[in-house]
Write a protein that holds these residues in place. Structure first.
Motif, PDB file in Angstrom:
ATOM      1  N   UNK A   1       0.834  -1.198   0.000  1.00 29.32           N
ATOM      2  CA  UNK A   1       0.000   0.000   0.000  1.00 29.32           C
ATOM      3  C   UNK A   1       0.869   1.248   0.000  1.00 29.32           C
TER       4      UNK A   1
ATOM      5  N   UNK B   1      -1.306  -5.160  -3.386  1.00 32.72           N
ATOM      6  CA  UNK B   1      -1.940  -4.891  -2.084  1.00 32.72           C
ATOM      7  C   UNK B   1      -2.892  -6.043  -1.763  1.00 32.72           C
ATOM      8  N   UNK B   2      -3.682  -6.434  -2.760  1.00 28.51           N
ATOM      9  CA  UNK B   2      -4.719  -7.443  -2.527  1.00 28.51           C
ATOM     10  C   UNK B   2      -4.172  -8.852  -2.609  1.00 28.51           C
TER      11      UNK B   2
ATOM     12  N   UNK C   1      -2.405 -10.797   0.364  1.00 25.15           N
ATOM     13  CA  UNK C   1      -3.090 -11.098   1.630  1.00 25.15           C
ATOM     14  C   UNK C   1      -3.476 -12.580   1.721  1.00 25.15           C
ATOM     15  N   UNK C   2      -2.696 -13.341   2.472  1.00 20.30           N
ATOM     16  CA  UNK C   2      -2.937 -14.785   2.592  1.00 20.30           C
ATOM     17  C   UNK C   2      -4.266 -15.167   3.243  1.00 20.30           C
TER      18      UNK C   2
ATOM     19  N   UNK D   1      -7.055 -14.210   2.680  1.00 18.27           N
ATOM     20  CA  UNK D   1      -8.171 -14.156   1.738  1.00 18.27           C
ATOM     21  C   UNK D   1      -7.741 -14.943   0.492  1.00 18.27           C
TER      22      UNK D   1
ATOM     23  N   UNK E   1      -8.070 -13.757  -3.083  1.00 15.95           N
ATOM     24  CA  UNK E   1      -7.192 -12.673  -3.541  1.00 15.95           C
ATOM     25  C   UNK E   1      -5.764 -13.171  -3.690  1.00 15.95           C
TER      26      UNK E   1
ATOM     27  N   UNK F   1     -14.433  -8.082  -4.377  1.00 19.52           N
ATOM     28  CA  UNK F   1     -14.477  -7.884  -2.934  1.00 19.52           C
ATOM     29  C   UNK F   1     -15.558  -8.765  -2.298  1.00 19.52           C
TER      30      UNK F   1
ATOM     31  N   UNK G   1       2.179  -5.055   6.447  1.00 16.72           N
ATOM     32  CA  UNK G   1       1.325  -4.405   5.440  1.00 16.72           C
ATOM     33  C   UNK G   1       1.037  -2.947   5.786  1.00 16.72           C
TER      34      UNK G   1
ATOM     35  N   UNK H   1       1.047   0.794   5.994  1.00 18.61           N
ATOM     36  CA  UNK H   1       1.773   1.748   5.157  1.00 18.61           C
ATOM     37  C   UNK H   1       2.420   2.887   5.937  1.00 18.61           C
TER      38      UNK H   1
ATOM     39  N   UNK I   1      -6.137  -2.129   6.396  1.00 16.65           N
ATOM     40  CA  UNK I   1      -5.453  -3.215   5.691  1.00 16.65           C
ATOM     41  C   UNK I   1      -4.915  -4.259   6.670  1.00 16.65           C
TER      42      UNK I   1
ATOM     43  N   UNK J   1      -5.261  -8.388   6.835  1.00 13.16           N
ATOM     44  CA  UNK J   1      -4.086  -9.265   6.768  1.00 13.16           C
ATOM     45  C   UNK J   1      -4.042 -10.265   7.912  1.00 13.16           C
TER      46      UNK J   1
ATOM     47  N   UNK K   1       2.497 -17.656  10.263  1.00  8.72           N
ATOM     48  CA  UNK K   1       2.715 -16.411  11.006  1.00  8.72           C
ATOM     49  C   UNK K   1       3.378 -16.657  12.366  1.00  8.72           C
TER      50      UNK K   1
END
Lengths: 303, 254
Positions: free
Chosen positions: A79, A130-131, A134-135, A137, A140, A292, B96, B98, B123, B127, B205
């Motif tokens: 981002x 950005x999308x 993301x694990x 989701x 995505x 989305x 993530x 920013x 965001x 995540x 993670x």
């Protein structure tokens, strides 16, 4: 995921804008670039799309006046990188505009045009990352998400570029038609895949693997919370079939027919191109909304 | 800085015992009480006494029904599952970010949000697969568990109180706080002894917090035949009875 309109407009409008800037930058490296007025008009339209898209993206923020802070973490955050490249792209864009306005051409202008195309491509890529990074989701975090974002930007931007610049060539029509078909193919395989994606098990999420089959007995709260509103959006999955067809018709079906009309009826070619460009962007909105709304977040395993 | 620090020696976290948790929500309430006025406060509630109350909580206690595997002789059970931030070793919610508002402390591994830097882009909450972060629309910033960083190092509190509010409130001692980086600590030994587990380990993670699975239930004759037994199946050994009852048994058996 909750389809926030600010994010949908941000990704589609900036996508089209940077796609236009990419088209403009590449076109100006040719032997016969656009003439001064057309180039300036196209540049202005593209920057307007990009700027409106970026402005709308700040509506998604809780503290928009702090947005400048988002330039700082480009080392780890996509981002942040998106923000950095989106801002950097204004430099070659404005420099390019300055050269064109003064009627200059030559090696330096070509270099600036190439830099504009490259920065635009990088910004689109950051938006997609950005999308797709993301694990939690899986819809995505899919290998087709990046190419789909890229082709959407190049197709919608390319069509708008042709409209603004008034360019109609058989070569251009063929490229856009091919991109529309490619996109329809990508989306088809993407949808087929995400329909089959399985989230990790609730047993793994609750540390009860190997102990038994886990079902929800009672939720922690009777009302909604941030998580269930943001990640537990379910409206679209009910309508996803119809919306998928609508989006494909808009971003590929109608544009293909319009491009065919432009080829067969040269008098109405520019008008047909406008139809194609508007329809493709509308299709991008629907597609992005679905992107989305259809995506499931792993946190819902707990609910 | 959202770049992660080198893994710290000290890894403060929680060990949650799913065997003893009774799902009373005391941890969630104590957490809300402390943090509403702590460094992460306020934890705003919208419409708290109205039709659709909506607010930020750092602990959510889920209840699950566990149907035993066919092969095991275990009975069915309910498991209460407190869910909060796991203070991961490699938290995606941090990288993530920013703005650098999200960070992982180099000294003890606690994951925090600097609310003065947060732009409320949400965001980080996307995540996190564990739902550890909840956004406050009223304040426009992201909120999360601080592991009661303002309690555990607080020299104004008695030493016994220097632990997270949720741990202190738990009436069944199902929550344990300590240094999971030290293999000799009480929590590490508990994890080793009881086979403590990570949530969604496949995502990588590396959560610091561990969950202790429920112990196997005792499966004796009384459990397996419970509800099915009739009085005819019950065996009474008169020889084992005291004399008065032995006489009574003999009279009633006539």
């Amino acid at each position: 995921m909750n389809p926030a309109f600010s994010v949908i407009f941000f990704t589609t409008l900036t996508g089209a804008g940077y796609g236009m800037l990419f088209g403009l930058g590449m076109y100006q490296t040719r032997d016969f670039p656009l003439h001064r007025e057309a180039a300036l008009e196209t540049l202005f339209a593209a920057l307007a799309l990009v700027t409106i898209g970026l402005a709308i993206s700040t509506l998604h923020l809780g503290k928009p006046w702090r947005a400048w802070r988002a330039f700082s973490q480009w080392r780890t955050s996509w981002l942040s990188r998106e923000g950095v490249f989106a801002t950097i792209t204004y430099a070659p864009a404005l420099l390019f505009g300055w050269y064109i306005w003064r009627g200059e051409s030559g090696f330096v202008v070509t270099v600036v045009a190439l830099a504009l195309a490259l920065c635009s491509l990088l910004t689109i890529s950051c938006t997609a990352m950005i999308y797709t990074s993301l694990k939690p989701i899986p819809a995505w975090n899919h290998s087709l998400v990046y190419p789909i974002y890229l082709v959407f930007a190049l197709l919608t931007g390319g069509l708008w570029f042709d409209c603004c610049a008034g360019l109609v060539s058989l070569y251009g029509l063929a490229v856009w038609a091919a991109m529309g078909l490619l996109l329809a193919f990508f989306k088809q395989s993407y949808w087929r895949d995400i329909d089959r994606i399985e989230l990790p098990s609730r047993e793994s999420a609750t540390a009860l693997e190997g102990i038994g089959k886990v079902t929800v007995f009672e939720r922690p709260h009777t009302e909604a919370n941030y998580l269930t509103r943001e990640m537990g959006f379910v409206l679209a999955r009910k309508h996803s079939r119809k919306l998928r067809v609508i989006s494909v018709l808009l971003f590929a079906g109608v544009p293909l027919l319009a491009l065919l009309a432009a080829w067969l009826l040269p008098v109405a070619a520019v008008f047909a191109l406008w139809i194609a460009a508007l329809s493709a962007l509308l299709g991008a909105f629907v597609e992005r909304w679905l992107f989305f709304a259809e995506a499931k977040h792993m946190v819902m395993l707990y609910y | 800085m959202t770049a992660l620090p080198a893994p710290s020696q000290k890894k403060l976290g929680l060990v949650i015992d799913l065997d003893t948790c009774v799902g009373c929500h005391a941890c969630a309430v104590a957490c809300k009480e402390w943090n509403a006025g702590g460094i992460a406060g306020p934890l705003t509630d919208e419409n708290p006494y109205g039709k659709e109350p909506f607010g930020v909580w750092f602990n959510r206690v889920h209840s699950y029904e566990v149907e035993p595997l066919a092969a095991s002789a275990q009975p069915a059970m309910t498991v209460h599952f407190p869910r909060s931030c796991l203070h991961c070793e490699t938290p995606a919610c941090v990288t993530v970010c920013p703005t650098g508002a999200s960070y992982k402390r180099a000294e003890d591994g606690i994951v925090l949000v600097d609310e003065d830097k947060c732009i409320g882009c949400k965001l980080c909450s996307w995540a996190c697969p564990y739902g550890a972060r909840e956004y406050s629309a009223v304040e426009g910033v992201m909120k999360k568990c601080t592991l009661c960083v303002d309690r555990i190092y607080n020299e104004h509190l008695d030493e016994i109180e220097r632990q997270p509010a949720c741990v202190q409130a738990c009436p069944t001692r199902a929550r344990h706080f300590g240094d999971l980086g030290d293999p000799e600590s009480k929590v590490s030994k508990l994890v080793a002894e009881r086979g403590g587990r990570d949530l969604l380990p496949e995502l990588g993670y590396k959560p610091t917090n561990k969950y202790l699975p429920p112990r196997p239930r005792r499966v004796g004759e009384s459990q397996t035949t419970a509800g099915k037994a009739t009085h005819a199946d019950e065996k009474l050994d008169p020889a084992a009875l005291p004399p008065v009852l032995r006489w009574l048994d003999r009279v009633l058996s006539r």
